[in-house]
Scaffold this motif. Structure first.
Motif, mmCIF file in Angstrom:
data_model
loop_
_atom_site.group_PDB
_atom_site.id
_atom_site.type_symbol
_atom_site.label_atom_id
_atom_site.label_comp_id
_atom_site.label_asym_id
_atom_site.label_seq_id
_atom_site.Cartn_x
_atom_site.Cartn_y
_atom_site.Cartn_z
ATOM 1 N N GLY A 27 0.488 -1.223 -0.160
ATOM 2 C CA GLY A 27 -0.447 0.100 0.075
ATOM 3 C C GLY A 27 0.730 1.336 -0.321
ATOM 4 O O GLY A 27 0.177 2.274 0.405
ATOM 5 N N LEU A 28 2.206 1.011 -0.333
ATOM 6 C CA LEU A 28 3.282 2.385 -0.287
ATOM 7 C C LEU A 28 2.726 3.410 -1.902
ATOM 8 O O LEU A 28 3.379 1.837 -3.215
ATOM 9 C CB LEU A 28 4.529 2.008 -0.156
ATOM 10 N N LEU A 29 2.942 4.258 -1.859
ATOM 11 C CA LEU A 29 2.674 5.266 -2.873
ATOM 12 C C LEU A 29 3.821 6.002 -3.859
ATOM 13 O O LEU A 29 4.277 6.087 -2.321
ATOM 14 C CB LEU A 29 1.343 5.751 -3.426
ATOM 15 N N VAL A 30 4.668 5.328 -4.551
ATOM 16 C CA VAL A 30 5.869 6.353 -4.574
ATOM 17 C C VAL A 30 5.315 7.262 -6.348
ATOM 18 O O VAL A 30 5.634 6.902 -7.169
ATOM 19 C CB VAL A 30 7.119 5.402 -5.377
ATOM 20 N N VAL A 31 5.713 8.204 -6.472
ATOM 21 C CA VAL A 31 5.145 8.985 -7.366
ATOM 22 C C VAL A 31 6.053 10.200 -7.498
ATOM 23 O O VAL A 31 5.928 11.409 -6.711
ATOM 24 C CB VAL A 31 3.716 9.681 -7.106
ATOM 25 N N SER A 32 6.262 10.456 -8.842
ATOM 26 C CA SER A 32 7.086 12.285 -8.461
ATOM 27 C C SER A 32 5.824 13.808 -9.321
ATOM 28 O O SER A 32 5.146 12.800 -10.457
ATOM 29 C CB SER A 32 8.546 12.172 -9.820
ATOM 30 N N PRO A 33 5.980 14.188 -8.762
ATOM 31 C CA PRO A 33 5.373 15.511 -8.844
ATOM 32 C C PRO A 33 5.158 15.858 -10.644
ATOM 33 O O PRO A 33 4.752 16.004 -11.415
ATOM 34 C CB PRO A 33 5.651 16.914 -8.315
ATOM 35 N N ALA A 34 6.241 15.993 -11.435
ATOM 36 C CA ALA A 34 6.786 15.644 -12.657
ATOM 37 C C ALA A 34 6.521 14.651 -13.525
ATOM 38 O O ALA A 34 6.775 14.406 -14.270
ATOM 39 C CB ALA A 34 8.028 15.922 -12.427
ATOM 40 N N ASP A 35 5.875 13.195 -13.097
ATOM 41 C CA ASP A 35 5.938 12.661 -14.044
ATOM 42 C C ASP A 35 4.743 12.488 -14.759
ATOM 43 O O ASP A 35 3.674 13.244 -14.360
ATOM 44 C CB ASP A 35 5.198 11.261 -13.170
ATOM 45 N N PRO A 36 5.017 12.499 -15.972
ATOM 46 C CA PRO A 36 4.576 12.981 -17.378
ATOM 47 C C PRO A 36 3.311 12.456 -17.405
ATOM 48 O O PRO A 36 2.445 12.702 -18.269
ATOM 49 C CB PRO A 36 5.136 12.713 -18.228
ATOM 50 N N ARG A 37 2.956 11.298 -16.811
ATOM 51 C CA ARG A 37 1.697 10.195 -17.112
ATOM 52 C C ARG A 37 0.408 11.019 -16.168
ATOM 53 O O ARG A 37 -0.179 10.571 -16.376
ATOM 54 C CB ARG A 37 1.963 9.213 -16.452
ATOM 55 N N LEU A 38 1.279 12.124 -15.457
ATOM 56 C CA LEU A 38 0.307 12.962 -14.386
ATOM 57 C C LEU A 38 -0.444 14.027 -15.160
ATOM 58 O O LEU A 38 0.533 14.860 -15.457
ATOM 59 C CB LEU A 38 0.246 13.367 -13.112
ATOM 60 N N THR A 39 -1.569 14.349 -15.034
ATOM 61 C CA THR A 39 -2.330 15.475 -15.762
ATOM 62 C C THR A 39 -1.918 16.993 -14.618
ATOM 63 O O THR A 39 -1.067 16.464 -13.489
ATOM 64 C CB THR A 39 -3.773 15.620 -15.421
ATOM 65 N N TRP A 40 -1.608 18.418 -15.034
ATOM 66 C CA TRP A 40 -0.970 19.011 -13.966
ATOM 67 C C TRP A 40 -1.923 19.687 -13.020
ATOM 68 O O TRP A 40 -1.622 19.774 -11.786
ATOM 69 C CB TRP A 40 -1.567 20.811 -14.719
ATOM 70 N N PRO A 41 -3.454 18.910 -12.797
ATOM 71 C CA PRO A 41 -3.989 19.052 -11.913
ATOM 72 C C PRO A 41 -3.622 18.135 -10.833
ATOM 73 O O PRO A 41 -3.335 17.792 -9.380
ATOM 74 C CB PRO A 41 -5.434 19.006 -11.861
ATOM 75 N N GLU A 42 -3.152 16.677 -11.269
ATOM 76 C CA GLU A 42 -3.129 15.893 -10.423
ATOM 77 C C GLU A 42 -1.523 15.963 -9.791
ATOM 78 O O GLU A 42 -1.075 15.660 -8.713
ATOM 79 C CB GLU A 42 -2.699 14.725 -11.360
ATOM 80 N N GLN A 43 -0.201 17.009 -10.349
ATOM 81 C CA GLN A 43 0.899 16.859 -9.948
ATOM 82 C C GLN A 43 0.421 17.833 -9.476
ATOM 83 O O GLN A 43 1.301 17.607 -8.068
ATOM 84 C CB GLN A 43 1.577 17.658 -11.296
ATOM 85 N N GLU A 44 -0.231 18.908 -9.164
ATOM 86 C CA GLU A 44 -0.007 19.905 -8.305
ATOM 87 C C GLU A 44 -0.927 18.979 -6.759
ATOM 88 O O GLU A 44 -0.475 20.035 -5.710
ATOM 89 C CB GLU A 44 -1.679 21.388 -8.542
ATOM 90 N N LEU A 45 -2.061 18.015 -6.593
ATOM 91 C CA LEU A 45 -2.298 17.780 -6.011
ATOM 92 C C LEU A 45 -1.398 16.918 -5.132
ATOM 93 O O LEU A 45 -1.215 16.877 -4.291
ATOM 94 C CB LEU A 45 -3.379 16.627 -5.941
ATOM 95 N N VAL A 46 -0.420 15.902 -5.486
ATOM 96 C CA VAL A 46 0.911 15.882 -5.013
ATOM 97 C C VAL A 46 1.482 16.231 -4.901
ATOM 98 O O VAL A 46 1.959 15.799 -3.077
ATOM 99 C CB VAL A 46 1.803 14.502 -6.376
ATOM 100 N N ARG A 47 2.121 17.841 -4.894
ATOM 101 C CA ARG A 47 3.454 18.358 -4.608
ATOM 102 C C ARG A 47 2.318 18.815 -3.755
ATOM 103 O O ARG A 47 3.022 19.202 -2.016
ATOM 104 C CB ARG A 47 3.033 20.150 -5.397
ATOM 105 N N GLN A 48 0.916 19.452 -3.216
ATOM 106 C CA GLN A 48 0.417 20.198 -1.904
ATOM 107 C C GLN A 48 0.430 18.887 -1.266
ATOM 108 O O GLN A 48 0.649 19.076 -0.048
ATOM 109 C CB GLN A 48 -0.888 20.459 -2.112
ATOM 110 N N LEU A 49 0.158 18.233 -1.665
ATOM 111 C CA LEU A 49 0.230 16.460 -0.185
ATOM 112 C C LEU A 49 1.653 16.204 0.425
ATOM 113 O O LEU A 49 1.639 16.361 1.415
ATOM 114 C CB LEU A 49 -0.203 15.408 -0.987
ATOM 115 N N ASP A 50 2.699 16.484 -0.422
ATOM 116 C CA ASP A 50 4.363 16.296 -0.149
ATOM 117 C C ASP A 50 4.321 17.894 0.773
ATOM 118 O O ASP A 50 5.194 17.515 2.046
ATOM 119 C CB ASP A 50 5.020 16.267 -1.258
ATOM 120 N N ASP A 51 4.078 18.788 0.781
ATOM 121 C CA ASP A 51 4.307 20.043 1.518
ATOM 122 C C ASP A 51 3.931 19.574 2.749
ATOM 123 O O ASP A 51 3.908 19.602 3.672
ATOM 124 C CB ASP A 51 3.674 20.970 0.552
#
Length: 64
Positions: A27-51
């Motif tokens: 159940g571990l998720l490893v994702v980069s906010p820069a992953d090109p498979r993500l849309t901009w809103p998804e990348q932003e969500l990852v950044r916000q969660l990281d912060d």
């Protein structure tokens, strides 16, 4: 015959395969906010969660 300790030699696992197995088995998720498979809103969500979870990253100097 040459003996190698566990973890030395042999084939390395594909990083995407390791991430996939980590999600399915633990159940571990490893994702980069820069992953090109993500849309901009998804990348932003990852950044916000990281912060929120780990704090803001130090600013990297801009590359010329």
């Amino acid at each position: 015959m040459k003996w190698l300790q566990k973890g030395y030699g042999g084939e390395r696992s594909d990083p995407e395969q390791v991430k996939s197995e980590g999600w399915r088995k633990q159940g571990l998720l490893v994702v980069s906010p820069a992953d090109p498979r993500l849309t901009w809103p998804e990348q932003e969500l990852v950044r916000q969660l990281d912060d929120k979870l780990y704090g803001k990253r130090p600013q990297q100097p801009a590359r010329p």
